[in-house]
Each structure stands twice: as structure tokens, then as C-alpha cells.
Write an enzyme that holds these catalytic residues in place. Structure first.
Site, short mmCIF file in Angstrom:
data_model
loop_
_atom_site.label_atom_id
_atom_site.label_comp_id
_atom_site.label_asym_id
_atom_site.label_seq_id
_atom_site.Cartn_x
_atom_site.Cartn_y
_atom_site.Cartn_z
N ASP A 111 0.85 -1.18 0.00
CA ASP A 111 0.00 0.00 0.00
C ASP A 111 0.90 1.25 0.00
O ASP A 111 1.78 1.36 -0.84
CB ASP A 111 -0.95 -0.09 1.21
CG ASP A 111 -2.02 0.98 1.23
OD1 ASP A 111 -3.02 0.83 0.51
OD2 ASP A 111 -1.87 1.96 1.99
N TYR A 164 -1.78 11.19 2.60
CA TYR A 164 -2.58 11.55 1.44
C TYR A 164 -2.55 13.07 1.22
O TYR A 164 -2.46 13.55 0.09
CB TYR A 164 -4.04 11.13 1.64
CG TYR A 164 -4.29 9.65 1.71
CD1 TYR A 164 -4.62 8.92 0.57
CD2 TYR A 164 -4.22 8.96 2.93
CE1 TYR A 164 -4.87 7.56 0.63
CE2 TYR A 164 -4.47 7.60 2.99
CZ TYR A 164 -4.79 6.90 1.85
OH TYR A 164 -5.04 5.56 1.91
N HIS A 196 -6.95 -6.78 -0.95
CA HIS A 196 -5.91 -5.77 -0.70
C HIS A 196 -4.90 -6.17 0.37
O HIS A 196 -3.76 -5.70 0.34
CB HIS A 196 -6.58 -4.45 -0.30
CG HIS A 196 -5.63 -3.30 -0.21
ND1 HIS A 196 -4.99 -2.77 -1.32
CD2 HIS A 196 -5.20 -2.57 0.85
CE1 HIS A 196 -4.21 -1.77 -0.94
NE2 HIS A 196 -4.32 -1.63 0.37
#
Length: 327
Positions: free
Chosen positions: A102, A236, A299
Site C-alpha cells: 500500500d 494523502y 488488498h
């Protein structure tokens, strides 16, 4: 069974918590969002028993490692890569093989790109090589929905929702983007209806998947109940600044030996521009091995497919002639 030990080290100005095991050549494991070192617990033991010194840090703003504060400008890709260079300096190591999942995969790629002298090889799970991401690529919400990353970019909103019930949020998050969730459930994760809270768009399973126990969930929840989610979300929120800072690496080749692993049912495969990014990765990385696709995997690769991942990592390390400690 091999014991995982814990300690704190100084790295790039941070007090960093690391989990480690084994002796031999260094392998560093980097987690993503919303996780911590614990996501690698199975791989730490497996690689240590194969003859490697395995280190899994809580990265900046996560777990027991220092937060850099609430300012997203302290969470750029340069900071994150610098943290890991500082870590291996503190460990007294010259080189490592770095494995990331990730967001941790992005850090792993950056380390290989920026410091090939310190990276013997790189393995990335779920996130392809992408040397310079435009911040606007995160803002792709359709008229009637919201792309989850765009939602995360708004300071205060997402973390307030997640922190109302940390355990419930993680339970829903881990399930919704796993290989066990129905396709319609996973698809709803990335773009959810306008006016709906992100946490309400996630699905709460009647029963946890076999690879996620109540004990696992409780440990992860304990970490985020202490730290909150602001640190992880700031990764982010640094996107616009990253675009400015990464100019020197625009279209940079990736010359380090590399392996990319993807879950067949990972929602990332449906993100806008994903196929183009993968094609660019293959073109930019002459030492990239044939990418691996794990059938039925979502994921959370380390948890959903631990045996397949262990075998892939050990094969990659052997192919590098990254010689383990003799037993």
C-alpha cells in the site's frame, strides 16, 4: 517459533518503534494505511527463519513511532524515504531489501529510485511504480459520488468519523477491500454516494474472515485509539506538495531489481489510470521480474496470502543472491 522483539531507535529525527527478528542480511518491511508493523507479523517470522534480519517499523505518524504533528507538510515522500534511510543508518547497515505494501510500497519504490546504493532489491505489494503522481489524480469524483481519497484530503473530516468507533471502522475497512467481500461491496469502497459518510459506505461482516481474528483486530484498534488517524491521513494530504518536490524524478527509470505483487481482487486494479501506470512501470524498470497476481486475493496480501507471499519473497531474495545466514 522465532520470537519477534521490539525496541525504539532514532531515525531521521524521530523516535521510531521497530519490530524485528533474525540475523543476516537486512530486509525492511513497510506497512500501509490503516495498519502498523503488526501487518507483517507472519512475514517477520518466516523471513527470520529463512536466515534474514527482518525489521518492520511503525512508520511516521503510526503506532508507537513519533508523530510529526498535524501539519501534512511533514509527511511528504521525501520525509518518509528519509525516515527509512535514517533507520538503516542507525542499524549500521549499508544495504537492504525493502518490501512495502500500500503506501509502504510507494516508500519502497522511492527508496529504490532515490537511493539505489542502499537498496539491493525492492518488492512492492498492491501499488505500482509511480515516480511522480499529480495531486489532481486523486480528485476524480463523479458528479453523483465521492472518490475516497478526495474525501481523505479534507482535514478533520475523515479522522473524526473513523475515531468515533475505531474497532468498528477497522473491522469494516479490512473486510470491505478483502478478497472475501462480494464484488459489489468492494466496488462501493472507492466511490461512494454523495452525502454519505465514508465509514457508512463500508460493509460490516457478520463474521470476520479466517485470516483476521478478534485478537488481531483488537491490537490494531488499540494502536489507532492511541494515535488517531491524522498521521496516516496526512500521507494523502501531502499529495500537492509531493508533486512540487518530486520534479527531479519525473519519468525516472527504476534500475533496482524489483518485483510487483498484486491481488486479483484488489480494488486498486479498478482505480482510474491503473493499467496505464502498470504499463509505464514495466517500461521504466528493466530489472522488474514478471509481476505476480495472487488469485482471489484482495488488498491485504500479507494476511490473506501469507504462504504464497513468503514463497515469493524467499524466491526473490535467493535470485538476488542475497545470502541468508547459514543455519
Amino acid at each position: 517459533m522465532t520470537e519477534i522483539t521490539h525496541r525504539f531507535v532514532e531515525a531521521n529525527g524521530l523516535r521510531m518503534h521497530i519490530a524485528e527478528a533474525g540475523q543476516g542480511p537486512l530486509v525492511v518491511l513497510l506497512h500501509g494505511f490503516p495498519e502498523c508493523w503488526y501487518s507483517w507479523r507472519r512475514q517477520i517470522v518466516a523471513l527470520a527463519e529463512a536466515g534474514y534480519h527482518v525489521v518492520a517499523p511503525d512508520q511516521r505518524g503510526y503506532g508507537q513511532t513519533d508523530s510529526a504533528g498535524e501539519d501534512a507538510e511533514k509527511y511528504t515522500r521525501l520525509h518518509l524515504a528519509g525516515d527509512i534511510v535514517g533507520l538503516i543508518d542507525t542499524l549500521g547497515e549499508q544495504q537492504m531489501v525493502v518490501v512495502g505494501h500500500d503506501w509502504g510500497a510507494l516508500v519502497a519504490w522511492d527508496l529504490a529510485m532515490m537511493r539505489p546504493d542502499r537498496v539491493r532489491g525492492v518488492v512492492a505489494l498492491n501499488f505500482p511504480y509511480w515516480p511522480r503522481m499529480e495531486g489532481d489524480l486523486f480528485k476524480v469524483s463523479p458528479p453523483d459520488g465521492t472518490f475516497y481519497i478526495e474525501y481523505f484530503l479534507q482535514p478533520g473530516q475523515a479522522e473524526a468519523e473513523m475515531e468515533q468507533d475505531v474497532s468498528l471502522f477497522l473491522r469494516k475497512m479490512y473486510y470491505t477491500v478483502s478478497g472475501e467481500a462480494p464484488e459489489r461491496v468492494s466496488a462501493a469502497f472507492s466511490v461512494f454516494p454523495s452525502g454519505m459518510r465514508f465509514v457508512d459506505a463500508l460493509s460490516n461482516p457478520d463474521k470476520l474472515p479466517d485470516w483476521l481474528t478478534e485478537r488481531d483486530l483488537a491490537y490494531s484498534a488499540q494502536q489507532f485509539e492511541r494515535t488517531g488517524f491524522r498521521g496516516g491521513l496526512n500521507w494523502y494530504r501531502a499529495a500537492p506538495l509531493n508533486w512540487e518536490l518530486m520534479g527531479a524524478w519525473n519519468n525516472a527509470p527504476l534500475l533496482t531489481p524489483a518485483l510487483y505483487i498484486m491481488g486479483e481482487r484488489d480494488v486498486v486494479t479498478g482505480f482510474p489510470g491503473y493499467q496505464e501506470v502498470v504499463a509505464n512501470m514495466v517500461a521504466a524498470a528493466p530489472q522488474l521480474k514478471e509481476p505476480l497476481l495472487f488469485p482471489g486475493c484482495g488488498h491485504w496480501t500479507q494476511a490473506e496470502r501469507p504462504e504464497e507471499l513468503k514463497n515469493a519473497l524467499i524466491t526473490f531474495l535467493k535470485d538476488l543472491a542475497y545470502v541468508p545466514t547459514a543455519s
